[in-house]
Design an enzyme around this catalytic site. Structure first.
Site, mmCIF file in Angstrom:
data_model
loop_
_atom_site.group_PDB
_atom_site.id
_atom_site.type_symbol
_atom_site.label_atom_id
_atom_site.label_comp_id
_atom_site.label_asym_id
_atom_site.label_seq_id
_atom_site.Cartn_x
_atom_site.Cartn_y
_atom_site.Cartn_z
ATOM 1 N N GLU A 137 132.577 72.704 33.377
ATOM 2 C CA GLU A 137 134.012 72.816 33.158
ATOM 3 C C GLU A 137 134.424 72.236 31.798
ATOM 4 O O GLU A 137 134.053 71.108 31.466
ATOM 5 C CB GLU A 137 134.775 72.117 34.287
ATOM 6 C CG GLU A 137 136.291 72.154 34.146
ATOM 7 C CD GLU A 137 136.854 73.568 34.049
ATOM 8 O OE1 GLU A 137 136.394 74.440 34.806
ATOM 9 O OE2 GLU A 137 137.734 73.804 33.203
ATOM 10 N N ASP A 160 132.652 76.756 30.042
ATOM 11 C CA ASP A 160 133.524 77.914 30.258
ATOM 12 C C ASP A 160 134.536 78.128 29.144
ATOM 13 O O ASP A 160 134.871 79.252 28.803
ATOM 14 C CB ASP A 160 134.212 77.873 31.636
ATOM 15 C CG ASP A 160 135.148 76.692 31.833
ATOM 16 O OD1 ASP A 160 135.038 75.689 31.098
ATOM 17 O OD2 ASP A 160 136.005 76.769 32.736
ATOM 18 N N HIS A 161 135.034 77.032 28.556
ATOM 19 C CA HIS A 161 136.031 77.148 27.476
ATOM 20 C C HIS A 161 136.265 75.762 26.908
ATOM 21 O O HIS A 161 135.697 74.786 27.403
ATOM 22 C CB HIS A 161 137.343 77.752 27.987
ATOM 23 C CG HIS A 161 137.869 77.102 29.235
ATOM 24 N ND1 HIS A 161 138.457 75.852 29.239
ATOM 25 C CD2 HIS A 161 137.850 77.502 30.532
ATOM 26 C CE1 HIS A 161 138.791 75.531 30.468
ATOM 27 N NE2 HIS A 161 138.420 76.504 31.291
ATOM 28 N N THR A 182 139.024 79.518 33.325
ATOM 29 C CA THR A 182 137.820 79.534 34.155
ATOM 30 C C THR A 182 137.564 80.921 34.741
ATOM 31 O O THR A 182 136.433 81.421 34.723
ATOM 32 C CB THR A 182 137.943 78.538 35.325
ATOM 33 O OG1 THR A 182 137.931 77.212 34.804
ATOM 34 C CG2 THR A 182 136.784 78.681 36.299
ATOM 35 N N HIS A 193 137.938 68.266 33.634
ATOM 36 C CA HIS A 193 139.080 69.164 33.448
ATOM 37 C C HIS A 193 140.257 68.347 32.951
ATOM 38 O O HIS A 193 140.435 67.195 33.359
ATOM 39 C CB HIS A 193 139.420 69.829 34.797
ATOM 40 C CG HIS A 193 140.400 70.965 34.684
ATOM 41 N ND1 HIS A 193 141.728 70.769 34.389
ATOM 42 C CD2 HIS A 193 140.236 72.302 34.825
ATOM 43 C CE1 HIS A 193 142.337 71.947 34.349
ATOM 44 N NE2 HIS A 193 141.449 72.894 34.612
HETATM 45 C C1 GP9 Z 1 139.918 75.225 39.456
HETATM 46 C C2 GP9 Z 1 139.132 75.303 38.227
HETATM 47 C C3 GP9 Z 1 139.965 75.147 36.971
HETATM 48 O O1 GP9 Z 1 139.411 75.711 40.625
HETATM 49 O O2 GP9 Z 1 138.171 76.253 38.213
HETATM 50 O O3 GP9 Z 1 140.303 76.301 36.312
HETATM 51 P P1 GP9 Z 1 140.882 76.288 34.811
HETATM 52 O O4 GP9 Z 1 142.171 75.515 34.837
HETATM 53 O O5 GP9 Z 1 139.871 75.634 33.926
HETATM 54 O O6 GP9 Z 1 141.067 77.706 34.463
HETATM 55 MN MN MN Z 2 137.886 75.946 33.290
#
Ligand code: GP9
Ligand code: MN
Length: 717
Positions: free
Chosen positions: A258, A479-480, A302, A419
């Site tokens: 993440e 992911d980003h 995500t 996150h």
């Molecule tokens: C929540 C998680 C976060 O289930 O995958 O998503 P994001 O905010 O990074 O798009």
């Molecule tokens: Mn994410």
């Protein structure tokens, strides 16, 4: 009492009563039957407030009718429909942890399939609350406590009532958007819309979206696919024979890191490595590590990353494909391809509610066999942060399910602790000293990244000790970005740049994320190929020995000689191996040299200018191709040879434990799960974690009885 009697016997008074009882029932449903994750006092206030506006607007419709009797009847019908919608949602939620959408209501057969046989078992004792109002109102009428107000209503009063509703709604929307920016733009989760704006708004919003989608789709015809297929044929890069099939038959474990950016790799803060474990993996001779790999997500964050990795198509220019189109689109995604071609069992592990990013629906359309969402993990007071289970807990509590999956498996672990806003309780930090910039978000980012690193070390130890490691290809990707462009100037000194010189090129460099393929015996090394998330699926399929040729995927195998190294961002900016091309505020290209970061004056280099124009055309065309395929849902017109379209009705994530056990039992000696191969003994004992939340108690790691118990009580309560 008399005053009340007189008030209720006016048409407006009666309407107020209906608004009140509907409000009360809705609030009861919010707090007793739905779990909406209401976090702070403001969210409680928004929740308590949100049913009022739309009920006022709806019931006020009846006020425009002059004839009293009809007006009362219309009001009654609206009330009945609203009550039915509420109770329908209560029942539906008990079964699916989700809300009734336009499509679920329209597809009556689906609803009855969903609720039919089990509907009676979903009814609970306190449900009389959802119907007792009808009896009370009937009694009030029969005893003449309330009388029909036969006087005609002034139009102005009706208009005033509607306007009041509209005003309340705008107020609601403003506060909701300030607490959760881009609530409607990004539509993270159906539960969020209900939490902030209520059931009516959710249904209205969902209906508009569905009708719009359907319109675009109805214009599409099968021959639209011809262009796509010839494009895909030209775009195809054939596999590198040195790598094709190298991971054939192996388990594939995807680890979604993440918000994890590439600059963290090998980085040190105050002389201490931030992510020592990932660094060791990055530099391992059995890891193919990419150092010019970019994320390519849009607003779907995500979910866009997941979408690219699973389907080889881009996300949408606005919003999240998962939430906007994921419920109805036809996918030819990794779990189905791997399942059908090579017999893989697929599963996702993620410690957030299943409805977030609409995963619980999209995964079915992608053909995921199992989805272990937060329902399958033990929840205690300190086990979760805003976006779900802490990584150490999610990973350690996953293996009791993982070891039951039939091999080979394709298993995706979506971590979440790293996150935004990156707040880790002190007890979860093993003493890592954060940087000390003036920006706490920047500082904390390093701490949660360090925590993620520790979590992965524990997980890998287990994989090795259990032997799963020897038989698996493990893929890790960020992911980003975690730190946004607005934070970057504060990050600058930590990555060796003067904040004052920080520019758009530096921002674009920060979009690099890790991509590593780790497998015992894989000839690894640091690979400098330029690529992005769109390229992952063909790369992995080729490693697994499946040719991507006949699938509609827009990336190219990173290991292929024919790989196309132009990295496309969702906003049409792009990166080539030598240049980074970003648009300025007027949409003109700003071209930077990757090596030096200097800006190139295109007017002095007409040859490059022409090249940039040519690349841009290619970039625009590719994104447009992706959007056409997705928006028109074109894959429904094309089935690759030997591929069976996925029928979401065959998938259900309610009783995963029973499903695992049934599969194991029915296969008997043929069962290939890690558990079966270990002479029907668990391997969970090999998992070691120092997660402080567990207090050394292994129950949650070793046994699923608590989960089964929760599920039982859910069903019988
Ligand atoms: C929540 C998680 C976060 O289930 O995958 O998503 P994001 O905010 O990074 O798009
Ligand atoms: Mn994410």
């Amino acid at each position: 009492m008399n005053k009340l009697k007189i008030f209720l016997s006016k048409r407006l008074g009666f309407m107020t009563l209906l608004v009140f009882t509907l409000w009360l029932k809705t609030i009861i449903a919010y707090y007793v039957d739905f779990s909406l994750g209401v976090a702070d006092p403001l969210q409680h206030m928004i929740l308590i407030f949100n049913p009022i506006a739309t009920t006022v607007i709806l019931l006020s419709i009846a006020l425009y009718i002059t004839r009293a009797k009809i007006s009362y009847i219309v009001m009654g019908v609206i009330y009945v429909l609203e009550s039915a919608l509420l109770y329908g949602n209560v029942l539906y939620y008990r079964e699916f942890s989700d809300f009734l959408s336009f499509n679920t209501i329209a597809g009556a057969s689906k609803v009855s399939k969903g609720l039919g046989s089990s509907a009676s078992s979903l009814v609970q004792a306190h449900d009389f609350i959802y119907g007792i109002d009808f009896i009370i109102i009937a009694v009030l009428f029969l005893t003449h406590f309330i009388k029909l107000d036969s006087r005609p209503m002034r139009k102005l009063t009706a208009i005033a009532a509607t306007m009041l509703g509209v005003f309340l709604f705008s107020f609601n929307l403003t506060i909701a958007e300030s607490n959760r920016p881009q609530l409607l733009g990004r539509t993270f989760d159906r539960a969020y819309i209900v939490k902030y704006l209520g059931l009516n708004t959710f249904l209205a919003y969902d209906s508009i979206k569905t009708v719009q989608n359907n319109q675009v789709r109805s214009e599409a015809v099968g021959t639209d696919m011809d262009d796509v297929l010839s494009y895909v044929e030209n775009n195809y890069a054939k596999p590198n024979p040195n790598y094709f099939g190298k991971a054939k038959g192996k388990n594939i474990i995807i680890i979604h890191l993440e918000s994890f950016q590439q600059f963290l790799i090998n980085d040190k803060v105050n002389g201490q490595e931030v992510t020592p474990f990932l660094n060791s993996l990055y530099n391992d001779k059995n890891t193919m590590s990419f150092d010019n790999f970019y994320h390519e997500v849009g607003q779907g964050k995500t979910s866009d990353a997941e979408n690219m990795l699973e389907t080889g198509l881009f996300g949408l220019p606005e919003g999240s494909l998962f939430t906007k189109l994921g419920s109805d689109n036809t996918f030819q995604a990794a779990p189905a391809i791997l399942g059908q071609k090579e017999g893989y069992t697929s599963a996702v592990f993620h410690g957030n509610v299943g409805s977030f990013w609409n995963r619980n629906v999209v995964y079915k359309n992608m053909g995921y066999n199992y989805f272990f969402d937060s329902n399958y993990f033990n929840k205690t007071n300190d086990s979760s942060l805003e976006y779900g289970m802490k990584d150490k807990l999610m990973l350690s509590e996953s293996v009791k399910y993982l070891e039951q999956l039939q091999q080979p498996f394709y298993a995706k672990f979506i971590t979440v602790t790293n996150h935004y806003p990156f707040q880790l309780p002190d007890e979860d930090n093993d003493g890592f000293a954060a940087p000390t910039t003036n920006n706490s978000v920047v500082n904390n980012y390093f701490v949660t990244a360090h925590y993620l690193d520790n979590s992965l070390k524990e997980f890998f130890n287990y994989l090795k000790d259990s032997g799963i490691y020897d038989n698996s290809m493990i893929v890790l990707y960020g992911d980003h970005y975690g730190l946004s462009n607005s934070q970057n100037p504060d990050l600058a000194p930590l990555v060796g740049v003067d904040s004052n010189n920080w520019d758009d090129f530096n921002n674009s460099q920060m979009q690099k994320v890790p991509f590593m393929i780790h497998m015992k015996g894989l000839k690894g090394g640091i690979n400098h190929t330029y690529g992005g998330e769109i390229d992952v699926l063909p790369t992995l399929l080729h490693l697994a020995g499946i040719d991507s040729k006949q699938y509609v995927q827009l990336g190219t195998d990173l290991l292929s000689q024919k790989h196309n190294p132009i990295v496309i961002f969702r906003n049409k900016n792009f990166v080539t191996p030598h240049y980074t091309v970003l648009k300025d505020s007027d949409g003109n290209p700003e071209v930077y040299r990757n090596k030096t970061g200097e800006l190139v004056n295109l007017d002095e280099d007409p040859v490059l200018k022409q090249k940039v124009a040519k690349w841009q055309k290619y970039v625009n065309e590719k994104l447009k191709m992706s959007d056409t395929i997705n928006n028109k849902n074109l894959l429904r017109f094309y089935t690759p040879t030997g591929f069976t379209p996925v029928d979401p009705k065959n998938y259900d994530y309610q009783n995963e434990i029973q499903k695992l056990v049934q599969t194991r039992d029915s296969l008997g000696l043929k069962s290939t799960s890690v558990y079966s191969q270990n002479n029907n003994k668990p391997t969970t004992g090999l998992y070691n974690t120092d997660a402080p939340e567990l207090n050394g108690d292994r129950t949650f790691i070793d046994s699923w009885s608590s989960i089964l118990k929760n599920k039982d009580t859910d069903e019988t309560k």
